[in-house]
Design a protein around this motif. Structure first.
Motif, PDB file in Angstrom:
ATOM      1  N   GLY A   1      43.725 -22.947  71.538  1.00 41.99           N
ATOM      2  CA  GLY A   1      44.446 -22.806  72.795  1.00 41.99           C
ATOM      3  C   GLY A   1      43.557 -22.447  73.964  1.00 41.99           C
ATOM      4  O   GLY A   1      42.423 -21.979  73.782  1.00 41.99           O
ATOM      5  N   PRO A   2      44.076 -22.654  75.168  1.00 38.27           N
ATOM      6  CA  PRO A   2      43.299 -22.386  76.374  1.00 38.27           C
ATOM      7  C   PRO A   2      42.892 -20.924  76.527  1.00 38.27           C
ATOM      8  O   PRO A   2      41.807 -20.626  77.022  1.00 38.27           O
ATOM      9  CB  PRO A   2      44.213 -22.813  77.523  1.00 38.27           C
ATOM     10  CG  PRO A   2      45.369 -23.511  76.922  1.00 38.27           C
ATOM     11  CD  PRO A   2      45.377 -23.242  75.457  1.00 38.27           C
ATOM     12  N   LYS A   3      43.746 -20.001  76.091  1.00 45.58           N
ATOM     13  CA  LYS A   3      43.420 -18.579  76.222  1.00 45.58           C
ATOM     14  C   LYS A   3      42.134 -18.252  75.456  1.00 45.58           C
ATOM     15  O   LYS A   3      41.304 -17.478  75.935  1.00 45.58           O
ATOM     16  CB  LYS A   3      44.565 -17.713  75.727  1.00 45.58           C
ATOM     17  CG  LYS A   3      44.291 -16.235  75.881  1.00 45.58           C
ATOM     18  CD  LYS A   3      45.441 -15.380  75.411  1.00 45.58           C
ATOM     19  CE  LYS A   3      45.057 -13.923  75.612  1.00 45.58           C
ATOM     20  NZ  LYS A   3      45.846 -13.022  74.833  1.00 45.58           N
ATOM     21  N   SER A   4      41.957 -18.830  74.286  1.00 43.42           N
ATOM     22  CA  SER A   4      40.740 -18.583  73.502  1.00 43.42           C
ATOM     23  C   SER A   4      39.502 -19.101  74.216  1.00 43.42           C
ATOM     24  O   SER A   4      38.436 -18.480  74.162  1.00 43.42           O
ATOM     25  CB  SER A   4      40.856 -19.231  72.120  1.00 43.42           C
ATOM     26  OG  SER A   4      41.903 -18.635  71.391  1.00 43.42           O
ATOM     27  N   VAL A   5      39.632 -20.231  74.887  1.00 43.48           N
ATOM     28  CA  VAL A   5      38.499 -20.786  75.630  1.00 43.48           C
ATOM     29  C   VAL A   5      38.165 -19.875  76.807  1.00 43.48           C
ATOM     30  O   VAL A   5      36.997 -19.548  77.041  1.00 43.48           O
ATOM     31  CB  VAL A   5      38.789 -22.222  76.122  1.00 43.48           C
ATOM     32  CG1 VAL A   5      37.626 -22.758  76.951  1.00 43.48           C
ATOM     33  CG2 VAL A   5      39.084 -23.141  74.946  1.00 43.48           C
TER      34      VAL A   5
ATOM     35  N   PHE B   1      37.170 -28.829  78.441  1.00 38.10           N
ATOM     36  CA  PHE B   1      38.026 -27.649  78.272  1.00 38.10           C
ATOM     37  C   PHE B   1      39.156 -27.974  77.302  1.00 38.10           C
ATOM     38  O   PHE B   1      39.476 -27.179  76.413  1.00 38.10           O
ATOM     39  CB  PHE B   1      38.580 -27.183  79.628  1.00 38.10           C
ATOM     40  CG  PHE B   1      39.375 -25.919  79.550  1.00 38.10           C
ATOM     41  CD1 PHE B   1      38.762 -24.692  79.744  1.00 38.10           C
ATOM     42  CD2 PHE B   1      40.733 -25.930  79.266  1.00 38.10           C
ATOM     43  CE1 PHE B   1      39.484 -23.516  79.666  1.00 38.10           C
ATOM     44  CE2 PHE B   1      41.463 -24.763  79.189  1.00 38.10           C
ATOM     45  CZ  PHE B   1      40.837 -23.549  79.386  1.00 38.10           C
ATOM     46  N   ALA B   2      39.762 -29.148  77.452  1.00 38.40           N
ATOM     47  CA  ALA B   2      40.881 -29.548  76.580  1.00 38.40           C
ATOM     48  C   ALA B   2      40.433 -29.649  75.119  1.00 38.40           C
ATOM     49  O   ALA B   2      41.140 -29.188  74.212  1.00 38.40           O
ATOM     50  CB  ALA B   2      41.471 -30.873  77.060  1.00 38.40           C
TER      51      ALA B   2
ATOM     52  N   TRP C   1      34.818 -19.160  68.420  1.00 36.31           N
ATOM     53  CA  TRP C   1      33.996 -20.373  68.492  1.00 36.31           C
ATOM     54  C   TRP C   1      32.796 -20.297  67.563  1.00 36.31           C
ATOM     55  O   TRP C   1      32.312 -21.309  67.087  1.00 36.31           O
ATOM     56  CB  TRP C   1      33.540 -20.656  69.925  1.00 36.31           C
ATOM     57  CG  TRP C   1      32.477 -19.730  70.389  1.00 36.31           C
ATOM     58  CD1 TRP C   1      32.640 -18.548  71.040  1.00 36.31           C
ATOM     59  CD2 TRP C   1      31.077 -19.871  70.204  1.00 36.31           C
ATOM     60  NE1 TRP C   1      31.443 -17.944  71.271  1.00 36.31           N
ATOM     61  CE2 TRP C   1      30.459 -18.744  70.773  1.00 36.31           C
ATOM     62  CE3 TRP C   1      30.269 -20.830  69.618  1.00 36.31           C
ATOM     63  CZ2 TRP C   1      29.087 -18.554  70.761  1.00 36.31           C
ATOM     64  CZ3 TRP C   1      28.894 -20.644  69.619  1.00 36.31           C
ATOM     65  CH2 TRP C   1      28.321 -19.518  70.187  1.00 36.31           C
TER      66      TRP C   1
ATOM     67  N   ALA D   1      39.849 -26.205  73.789  1.00 40.05           N
ATOM     68  CA  ALA D   1      41.136 -25.541  73.542  1.00 40.05           C
ATOM     69  C   ALA D   1      41.718 -25.991  72.199  1.00 40.05           C
ATOM     70  O   ALA D   1      42.272 -25.170  71.452  1.00 40.05           O
ATOM     71  CB  ALA D   1      42.115 -25.832  74.678  1.00 40.05           C
ATOM     72  N   GLN D   2      41.573 -27.260  71.874  1.00 38.79           N
ATOM     73  CA  GLN D   2      42.051 -27.742  70.573  1.00 38.79           C
ATOM     74  C   GLN D   2      41.259 -27.109  69.432  1.00 38.79           C
ATOM     75  O   GLN D   2      41.823 -26.695  68.428  1.00 38.79           O
ATOM     76  CB  GLN D   2      41.942 -29.269  70.488  1.00 38.79           C
ATOM     77  CG  GLN D   2      43.032 -29.997  71.212  1.00 38.79           C
ATOM     78  CD  GLN D   2      42.943 -31.497  70.996  1.00 38.79           C
ATOM     79  OE1 GLN D   2      41.851 -32.064  70.945  1.00 38.79           O
ATOM     80  NE2 GLN D   2      44.099 -32.130  70.870  1.00 38.79           N
TER      81      GLN D   2
END
Length: 176
Positions: A136-140, A127-128, A114, A131-132
């Motif tokens: 992806g969600p794992k990175s967040v 969150f969505a 980030w 993630a974009q």
């Protein structure tokens, strides 16, 4: 144990230890001894001495007088005394979220993705959206686990969860 999870999760706590010192204080004409449960050493040099008590035992007249004397002792030494209850430590969903994020914390301490995206302090995204931006969600989740990003820990993570960049006050808010 949940208090220690919070201390481990706090990005700006440099170190913590259990039953770090014993002090002597005067109350009602009698000398008393006290040993706090924990000491938190913050990166900015602050020192907190922490007592964890069940809520029903914290606000008794005896403990109010006792903790006032203890607070005065630590303040005179340039430190802060904080009394916490299980209600403060384990608020709603927070304890489970902190434990989950600690398990998800990456073992490497390299730069987070980030940081390269030009997020400004406390820019907010869902969150969505995060993630974009981060791939992806794992990175967040990993950025939340490192405390590069923060969210409301009292609620489960959803696509609409508001995510923003970390500020030092976010760590203080874990405890007070």
């Amino acid at each position: 144990m949940n208090c220690l999870y919070l201390a481990e999760f706090a990005r700006t706590i440099a170190a913590f230890d259990e039953q770090p010192v014993s002090i002597s204080y005067l109350i009602s004409g009698r000398r008393r001894r006290y040993t706090p449960d924990f000491r938190f050493l913050w990166q900015d040099g602050r020192e907190w001495f922490v007592e964890v008590k069940p809520a029903e035992k914290l606000n008794t007249p005896e403990n109010n007088e006792r903790f006032a004397a203890i607070t005065s002792h630590f303040e005179s030494a340039g430190a802060r005394f904080v009394a916490l209850t299980e209600e403060q430590i384990c608020r709603s969903h927070r304890s489970k979220m902190v434990q989950y994020l600690l398990r998800m914390r990456p073992s490497d301490s390299g730069p987070s993705a980030w940081a390269d995206l030009g997020w400004v302090d406390h820019r907010s995204a869902s969150f969505a959206e995060a993630a974009q931006l981060l791939g992806g969600p794992k990175s967040v989740v990993e950025a939340l686990a490192r405390r590069d990003l923060v969210c409301d820990l009292h609620q489960p993570l959803t696509a609409g969860t508001s995510i923003c960049t970390f500020a030092e006050a976010d760590d203080d808010a874990l405890f007070v």
